[in-house]
Design a protein around this motif. Structure first.
Motif, PDB file in Angstrom:
ATOM      1  N   ASP A 164       0.807  -1.218   0.000  1.00  0.00           N
ATOM      2  CA  ASP A 164       0.000   0.000   0.000  1.00  0.00           C
ATOM      3  C   ASP A 164       0.845   1.276   0.000  1.00  0.00           C
ATOM      4  N   LYS A 165       2.184   1.112  -0.001  1.00  0.00           N
ATOM      5  CA  LYS A 165       3.130   2.230  -0.049  1.00  0.00           C
ATOM      6  C   LYS A 165       3.035   3.139   1.180  1.00  0.00           C
ATOM      7  N   LYS A 166       2.457   2.630   2.256  1.00  0.00           N
ATOM      8  CA  LYS A 166       2.253   3.491   3.425  1.00  0.00           C
ATOM      9  C   LYS A 166       3.105   3.122   4.623  1.00  0.00           C
ATOM     10  N   THR A 167       3.471   1.873   4.760  1.00  0.00           N
ATOM     11  CA  THR A 167       4.234   1.466   5.949  1.00  0.00           C
ATOM     12  C   THR A 167       5.582   0.880   5.535  1.00  0.00           C
ATOM     13  N   PHE A 168       6.583   1.188   6.315  1.00  0.00           N
ATOM     14  CA  PHE A 168       7.923   0.686   6.053  1.00  0.00           C
ATOM     15  C   PHE A 168       8.749   0.861   7.334  1.00  0.00           C
ATOM     16  N   GLN A 169       9.935   0.292   7.326  1.00  0.00           N
ATOM     17  CA  GLN A 169      10.836   0.429   8.473  1.00  0.00           C
ATOM     18  C   GLN A 169      12.069   1.229   8.078  1.00  0.00           C
ATOM     19  N   VAL A 170      12.579   1.965   9.047  1.00  0.00           N
ATOM     20  CA  VAL A 170      13.805   2.734   8.847  1.00  0.00           C
ATOM     21  C   VAL A 170      14.853   2.210   9.815  1.00  0.00           C
ATOM     22  N   GLU A 171      16.044   1.934   9.303  1.00  0.00           N
ATOM     23  CA  GLU A 171      17.129   1.484  10.171  1.00  0.00           C
ATOM     24  C   GLU A 171      18.113   2.633  10.381  1.00  0.00           C
ATOM     25  N   LEU A 172      18.240   3.006  11.636  1.00  0.00           N
ATOM     26  CA  LEU A 172      19.162   4.050  12.060  1.00  0.00           C
ATOM     27  C   LEU A 172      20.314   3.353  12.779  1.00  0.00           C
ATOM     28  N   THR A 173      21.542   3.612  12.362  1.00  0.00           N
ATOM     29  CA  THR A 173      22.683   2.896  12.915  1.00  0.00           C
ATOM     30  C   THR A 173      23.684   3.859  13.528  1.00  0.00           C
ATOM     31  N   ALA A 174      24.123   3.535  14.749  1.00  0.00           N
ATOM     32  CA  ALA A 174      25.168   4.300  15.428  1.00  0.00           C
ATOM     33  C   ALA A 174      26.432   3.451  15.470  1.00  0.00           C
ATOM     34  N   ARG A 175      27.530   4.025  15.008  1.00  0.00           N
ATOM     35  CA  ARG A 175      28.838   3.365  15.089  1.00  0.00           C
ATOM     36  C   ARG A 175      29.671   4.129  16.107  1.00  0.00           C
ATOM     37  N   ILE A 176      29.936   3.470  17.232  1.00  0.00           N
ATOM     38  CA  ILE A 176      30.522   4.128  18.408  1.00  0.00           C
ATOM     39  C   ILE A 176      32.001   3.787  18.509  1.00  0.00           C
ATOM     40  N   ASP A 177      32.828   4.814  18.607  1.00  0.00           N
ATOM     41  CA  ASP A 177      34.270   4.593  18.722  1.00  0.00           C
ATOM     42  C   ASP A 177      34.600   3.827  20.009  1.00  0.00           C
ATOM     43  N   THR A 178      35.686   3.068  19.955  1.00  0.00           N
ATOM     44  CA  THR A 178      36.155   2.323  21.120  1.00  0.00           C
ATOM     45  C   THR A 178      36.434   3.270  22.287  1.00  0.00           C
ATOM     46  N   GLY A 179      35.978   2.869  23.462  1.00  0.00           N
ATOM     47  CA  GLY A 179      36.200   3.672  24.662  1.00  0.00           C
ATOM     48  C   GLY A 179      35.053   4.615  24.992  1.00  0.00           C
ATOM     49  N   TRP A 180      34.162   4.829  24.032  1.00  0.00           N
ATOM     50  CA  TRP A 180      32.992   5.688  24.243  1.00  0.00           C
ATOM     51  C   TRP A 180      31.750   4.826  24.390  1.00  0.00           C
ATOM     52  N   HIS A 181      30.694   5.384  24.971  1.00  0.00           N
ATOM     53  CA  HIS A 181      29.426   4.678  25.016  1.00  0.00           C
ATOM     54  C   HIS A 181      28.273   5.652  24.799  1.00  0.00           C
ATOM     55  N   LEU A 182      27.186   5.115  24.309  1.00  0.00           N
ATOM     56  CA  LEU A 182      25.962   5.866  24.013  1.00  0.00           C
ATOM     57  C   LEU A 182      24.889   5.401  24.979  1.00  0.00           C
ATOM     58  N   TYR A 183      24.246   6.339  25.663  1.00  0.00           N
ATOM     59  CA  TYR A 183      23.217   5.946  26.621  1.00  0.00           C
ATOM     60  C   TYR A 183      21.959   5.462  25.897  1.00  0.00           C
ATOM     61  N   SER A 184      21.239   4.540  26.531  1.00  0.00           N
ATOM     62  CA  SER A 184      20.117   3.860  25.883  1.00  0.00           C
ATOM     63  C   SER A 184      18.919   4.794  25.721  1.00  0.00           C
ATOM     64  N   ILE A 185      17.897   4.283  25.020  1.00  0.00           N
ATOM     65  CA  ILE A 185      16.694   5.074  24.758  1.00  0.00           C
ATOM     66  C   ILE A 185      15.725   5.047  25.945  1.00  0.00           C
ATOM     67  N   GLU A 186      16.033   4.233  26.943  1.00  0.00           N
ATOM     68  CA  GLU A 186      15.191   4.172  28.128  1.00  0.00           C
ATOM     69  C   GLU A 186      15.687   5.174  29.170  1.00  0.00           C
ATOM     70  N   LYS A 187      14.793   5.975  29.706  1.00  0.00           N
ATOM     71  CA  LYS A 187      15.172   6.947  30.729  1.00  0.00           C
ATOM     72  C   LYS A 187      15.312   6.246  32.077  1.00  0.00           C
ATOM     73  N   VAL A 188      16.461   6.444  32.708  1.00  0.00           N
ATOM     74  CA  VAL A 188      16.714   5.897  34.040  1.00  0.00           C
ATOM     75  C   VAL A 188      16.607   7.043  35.040  1.00  0.00           C
ATOM     76  N   GLU A 189      15.682   6.930  35.966  1.00  0.00           N
ATOM     77  CA  GLU A 189      15.475   8.002  36.948  1.00  0.00           C
ATOM     78  C   GLU A 189      16.768   8.269  37.719  1.00  0.00           C
ATOM     79  N   GLY A 190      17.192   9.529  37.677  1.00  0.00           N
ATOM     80  CA  GLY A 190      18.421   9.901  38.359  1.00  0.00           C
ATOM     81  C   GLY A 190      19.679   9.638  37.559  1.00  0.00           C
ATOM     82  N   GLY A 191      19.514   9.097  36.343  1.00  0.00           N
ATOM     83  CA  GLY A 191      20.660   8.757  35.510  1.00  0.00           C
ATOM     84  C   GLY A 191      20.948   9.808  34.455  1.00  0.00           C
ATOM     85  N   PRO A 192      21.743   9.445  33.441  1.00  0.00           N
ATOM     86  CA  PRO A 192      22.135  10.385  32.396  1.00  0.00           C
ATOM     87  C   PRO A 192      21.013  10.650  31.401  1.00  0.00           C
TER      88      PRO A 192
END
Length: 336
Positions: A46-74
């Protein structure tokens, strides 16, 4: 008199020659430890629904915080569609399970990603998608190492719904103030500046002239900043009576050209909670006051600490709080 004057000349010369005596941002350009890409998958009949893939490539030694909010966290990673499009997200954004570890600085278990991380976004077009239609996705994220945190950042990515290419789009920015483009260097006299403290009182840096001052640029989302608090408390208790002051420069919105009102309000509340619950009893400047001052020193990441002598001149950028035990005894001996 001659002996004191000679000692002062010797001290200032030693500090100027010391590798600690540097101020402003590091000469290297700002780190860019996460590379993002985006691609739209095939749409349904129907040309209306599809998926999008978003990719993060993280350098060694670094980290990316998750999509879930942690109370009191980052600050969590937030993925949204840019406004004004004929697309909408139709469900939960899928991602790999993040790593979880207790962070003694936040005093909670934080969730984060390392390496290559794909995020799958279910999308629906509110009208049939045309071949030339493009989708724009905004990502607000924060990244850290054990010793440094970059400010939360907002980027926008664009992809045709055909999935043929990927593009990083610049988010509109506020023009820089030319007066702040040149950062203060070692030996420079710090100009007087106004700030509002956490009690809502208007203050002036000139109130502290005649004392040795540490400007401590920090934020509630910066884990290494929070790790410094116990050592700062020790230094403050040890040297305060001798003329040492700390001004906490809360910098929640550092580096943010477009300030998210919800994020700013949450960060302000969290910063005050940290000050109240961790025994921080020195002066604190609000983020609205601190961020313009950070620009004077070229500060782009945290933590950052600027040591200023009794005459109001920049002495050093402190990388480790333990350095204060080496510098303060000498600085406090010298009178303005």
């Amino acid at each position: 008199m001659f002996r004191r004057r000679l000692f002062r000349v010797f001290l200032l010369t030693a500090l100027a020659a010391s590798p600690l005596a540097v101020s402003g941002q590091e000469p290297d350009k700002e780190p860019d430890p996460i590379k993002w890409s985006i691609k739209a998958g095939s749409s349904t009949s129907d040309k209306k629904t599809f998926q999008v893939e978003l990719t993060a490539r993280i350098d060694t030694g670094w980290h990316l915080y998750s999509i879930e909010k942690v109370e009191g966290g980052p600050s969590p990673t937030r993925i949204t569609l840019s406004p004004g499009q004929k697309f909408e997200v139709t469900g939960e954004i899928d991602s790999p399970a993040p790593r979880s570890a207790y962070d003694p600085n936040f005093q909670v278990a934080t969730e984060f990603y390392e390496g290559i991380v794909p995020f799958t976004i279910p999308i629906r077009s509110t009208t049939p998608a045309a071949p030339l239609d493009k989708l724009r996705v905004q990502v607000r994220y924060q990244t850290c190492t054990p010793t440094i945190c970059l400010p939360p950042k907002l980027i926008e990515l664009e992809t045709p719904v055909t999935g043929e290419e990927t593009k990083l789009v610049s988010v509109p920015t506020v023009p820089e103030n030319p007066a702040t483009l040149k950062s203060l260097t070692t030996g420079a006299l710090v100009p007087d500046f106004n700030f509002t403290d956490f009690n809502g009182k208007s203050r002036h840096f000139s109130e502290f002239r005649g004392r040795v001052v540490l400007l401590d640029f920090w934020a509630s989302w910066c884990s290494p900043c929070l790790a410094d608090i116990p050592q700062l408390k020790t230094a403050y208790q040890k040297y305060h009576a001798g003329g040492f002051e700390i001004i906490g420069m809360d910098s929640e919105t550092l580096g943010q050209k477009q300030i998210d009102a919800e994020f700013a309000a949450d960060a302000r509340a969290k910063a005050r909670e940290i000050v109240n619950t961790r025994g921080v009893n020195w002066t604190q400047s609000t983020s609205e006051s601190s961020v313009p001052v950070a620009a004077l020193f070229g500060i782009e990441n945290l933590p950052a600490k600027i040591l200023i002598d009794r005459s109001g001149k920049v002495v050093a950028r402190i990388r480790n709080v333990s350095e204060l035990d080496e510098l303060l005894p000498r600085l406090l001996t010298v009178q303005p």
